[in-house]
Design an enzyme around this catalytic site. Structure first.
Site, PDB file in Angstrom:
ATOM      1  CB  SER A 509      -0.947  -0.120   1.133  1.00 29.98           C
ATOM      2  OG  SER A 509      -2.135   1.004   0.899  1.00 29.98           O
ATOM      3  CG  ASP A 596      -6.256  -2.791  -4.007  1.00 31.56           C
ATOM      4  OD1 ASP A 596      -7.187  -2.124  -3.557  1.00 31.56           O
ATOM      5  OD2 ASP A 596      -4.977  -2.745  -3.798  1.00 31.56           O
ATOM      6  CG  HIS A 628      -5.513  -2.471  -0.288  1.00 35.22           C
ATOM      7  ND1 HIS A 628      -4.957  -1.969  -1.604  1.00 35.22           N
ATOM      8  CD2 HIS A 628      -5.048  -1.739   0.815  1.00 35.22           C
ATOM      9  CE1 HIS A 628      -3.960  -0.900  -0.701  1.00 35.22           C
ATOM     10  NE2 HIS A 628      -4.133  -0.905   0.614  1.00 35.22           N
TER      11      HIS A 628
END
Length: 738
Positions: A509, A596, A628
């Protein structure tokens, strides 16, 4: 305000350890006769045999997560039975159950599930006492929300009405959640409040009555409002660079506990008791050492009193306010040693606790503790086959950044190897408005076992260290935030621990962004990089955030950069690694989940294509059943099998050559031929003449009534029109109810 759910471990809401004094600048070398054996990656990233256990409120059952036919599902057993007598309650074959909890009356187990990582969660219920239908392995589970492309939020599980949940659904408008009352037994949903006021969350008192709502205004400020049948009344506000939020109502039914750092002279968050009737407040507690933000309050559901508080410092500190809780904690510490102690569930009368004990070298031991008889019975150990004696200790370190700002970090050194000229994997956390904490970290342990030092910095912009430290990260993506990582490497090199020529960076991320930024902006610093679900283009990232993040869009603009202004647009373009892809010369592995919703696949596709076009080699993994971050163990093991071989090739660490057939097969399925990646056709906005609005537009929400008359009948309609201005266009959304 967190961008990332990707995390290397699950952090408990409460961990109980004794205060640990400040540590030396870095740990002494731990030279052993020989390094530990290369441990199978399945011991770190495979399915635990048993995990996430919770005792039922009536104390009769323990539910937990265990694989069924290769996928983690919910199981249940009677409390006194051995775990071998347990029976499964769910039978999901595609994706592990991410979370579950007991209903207040112990009649149901509720769990949530999304679709292949899209984060559109539905709430399900199953009767733990029901028998499976003929020919089935598990009882019938009921989908209580049963909506597609809708993200369900759970706001309250009231004690006095155990059949009810209060939930939010964004089925009417994907940006905003309306408030519903949901019956667990019947599945009946009743609309309580239509969200037309930018409400980010709803808040209930101890009697289960709706009392407060939290709204994020257009300028990014937070408003806490009293809720009446007729209207909302603002009772507490804090600015865009402050935080405030309700935690729990006081047992008097009037005052409410808030965590806040409101005020120009206030840096660390604190716990206050606020009275919405007259706006008065009193300080309950802030960090006694004045080092970190307020952590977590601990309440008794029996007395409704605040019984303790915790703070996430170098290690978690705990302060008890209740003598009986303090005595139980002291007893457990004596029995279980200096570990984090987490009473992760208890019976409704709080007589029996299910306690988890963890540390940096202990993934988790579970115990049943009777507070009356002082009987402590071990239940199970997570990853029981993982040899604890081969795990590496995690130590807190501090170092100065480029401008002298002190950065707190965690350093894990491999066992059995002198701490000199080691290869490094620096791992920035996700968020970026999050933080790393001390404890068991499978990611760090896995890499340390392969011979790497692992540094996990809480760079500026991380939460927990006060708003000045948080605000120091504003508009600094890829700049001073990146310096904080680079100077961590310099610090370790200066101490002789790290070989500067064998330093890699790997994160998910925001940590994936920091990996790409490190390779693009400081290309001579890193010898290898692995970006997991990392954004490459901050403009397209902001343009594609999930609709249910609309309430915090302005906050992103304040903390990252505002693409609606020429200065902000230029800054975000400069900070986007995609626009400096021509400078990358470091080997790169990119990992992405196809579903995601936060960092879309296009973020990884863009930079892969940019590198391919200049004929720079890049490895690319895409899992079609993930979002994600990866949830399925087979995907994680395939990813880390690829990652450890990649790191060994470029940094010189050890790696496990073998892998199970299903992992090898899955790795072959998710490995992508970069020549097959195609980007959608883009039109240059400068070459297009945009239509001019017939009249001047201004952002805002507008409501009006319409009437349609057809064939002698008339229909009254309520219309809501939302107008917002984005970087290069106006967006108008209109919804009609009738």
């Amino acid at each position: 305000m967190r961008m990332a759910s990707w995390t290397r471990r699950t952090l408990p809401w409460l961990v109980a350890t004794l205060l640990i004094p400040a540590l030396a600048p870095f740990p002494a070398a731990a030279a052993k006769a020989a390094p530990p054996p290369v441990l199978d990656r399945e011991l770190f990233f495979g399915d635990p045999e048993i995990s996430q256990a919770q005792i039922s409120p009536d104390g009769k059952f323990i539910a937990f997560v265990k694989p069924l036919d290769g996928t983690r599902n919910v199981w249940v057993k009677q409390t006194e039975e051995p775990f071998g007598k347990a029976r499964p309650l769910t039978a999901d074959t595609k994706r592990p159950i991410p979370a579950f909890f007991w209903s207040r009356d112990s009649r149901h187990i509720l769990f949530v599930q999304d679709n292949a990582g899209d984060e559109n969660y539905n709430v399900w219920a199953v009767d733990p006492g029901a028998a499976p239908p003929e020919g089935a392995k598990v009882p019938t589970a009921r989908n209580l929300t049963a909506l597609e492309k809708v993200r369900t939020l759970i706001y309250a599980v009231p004690r006095k009405t155990p059949d009810l949940l209060y939930i939010g659904l964004n089925d009417r408008d994907p940006a905003w959640h309306d408030l519903y009352r949901l019956s667990i037994a019947s599945g009946e949903r009743t609309l309580i409040r239509r969200n037309a006021e930018r409400i980010a969350s709803w808040f209930f008192d101890l009697a289960g009555q709706l009392r407060l709502a939290v709204r994020i205004t257009q300028d990014g400020s937070t408003e806490i409002m009293k809720v009446t049948d007729e209207a909302f009344e603002v009772v507490y506000t804090c600015g865009v660079f402050e935080s405030c939020g309700p935690v729990r109502f006081h047992k008097d039914g009037e005052r409410v506990y808030l965590i806040t750092n409101k005020g120009d002279d206030v840096d660390l968050t604190r716990l206050i008791l606020f009275d919405p009737r007259d706006g008065t407040s009193s300080l309950v507690e802030s960090d006694p050492l004045n080092r970190v933000d307020f952590g977590s309050p601990i309440f008794s559901d029996v007395s409704d009193e605040l019984v303790g508080t915790s703070y996430d410092d170098d290690r978690t500190r705990l302060y008890w306010r209740d003598e009986t809780f303090a005595a139980d904690y002291k007893f457990l510490k004596k029995k279980l040693g200096n570990k984090h102690l987490l009473p992760n569930s208890s019976t409704a009368d709080e007589r029996v606790w299910l306690v988890t004990a963890t540390s940096d070298v202990e993934p988790g031991e579970s115990y049943l503790y009777d507070r009356t008889t002082k009987k402590l019975a071990r239940q199970f150990r997570v990853f029981d086959e993982l040899p604890r004696e081969h795990l590496a200790t995690m130590e807190a370190v501090r170092y100065p950044s480029s401008d002298g700002l002190e950065i707190s970090a965690y350093l894990t050194l491999p066992r059995g190897i002198p701490a000199k000229n080691l290869p490094l994997v620096l791992s920035p956390h996700g968020g970026p408005w999050a933080r790393d904490s001390w404890g068991y970290d499978p990611f760090a342990q896995f890499l340390a076992n392969r011979g790497y030092a692992v540094l996990q910095p809480n760079f500026r912009g991380s939460v927990g260290y006060g708003k000045k430290f948080l605000d120091a990260g504003n508009n600094e993506w890829g700049q001073k935030m990146q310096d904080d990582l680079t100077w961590g490497l310099k610090y370790l090199v200066g101490r002789g621990i790290i070989d500067a020529q064998r330093a890699g960076i790997m994160g998910g991320s925001y940590g994936g962004y920091a990996t790409l930024a490190g390779l693009a902006f400081t290309p001579d610093t890193w010898a290898a990089g692995i970006s997991i679900v990392g954004p490459s283009n901050l403009i397209t990232l902001l343009d594609s955030i999930p609709p249910y993040w609309e309430s915090i869009r302005t906050i992103f603009h304040h903390r990252m950069g505002d693409p609606k202004t020429p200065e902000g647009l230029a800054q975000l373009q400069r900070q986007s690694p995609l626009n400096s892809a021509d400078k990358i010369k470091t080997p790169l592995l990119i990992v992405q989940g196809a579903n995601d919703p936060r960092v879309k696949q296009a973020e990884s596709d863009q930079i892969v294509v940019a590198l391919r076009e200049r004929k720079f080699p890049v490895q690319y993994l895409i899992a079609d059943d993930e979002g994600h971050g990866f949830a399925r163990p087979v995907n994680n093991m395939a990813m880390f099998a690829s990652a450890e071989k990649f790191l060994a090739q470029h940094l010189g660490g050890r790696f496990q050559e073998s892998m199970p057939a299903e992992v090898a097969t899955r790795l072959g399925e998710i490995a992508v031929d970069v020549e097959t990646i195609r980007l959608p056709l883009r039109i240059n906005p400068a070459s297009v003449t945009s239509p001019t609005p017939a009249r001047p537009l201004s952002p805002g929400t507008f409501r009006f009534q319409r009437k349609i008359e057809v064939g002698g009948d008339s229909f009254d309609l309520s219309v809501e029109r939302v107008i917002r201005e984005e970087a290069d266009r106006w967006v108008v959304t209109e919804s009609t109810d009738g």
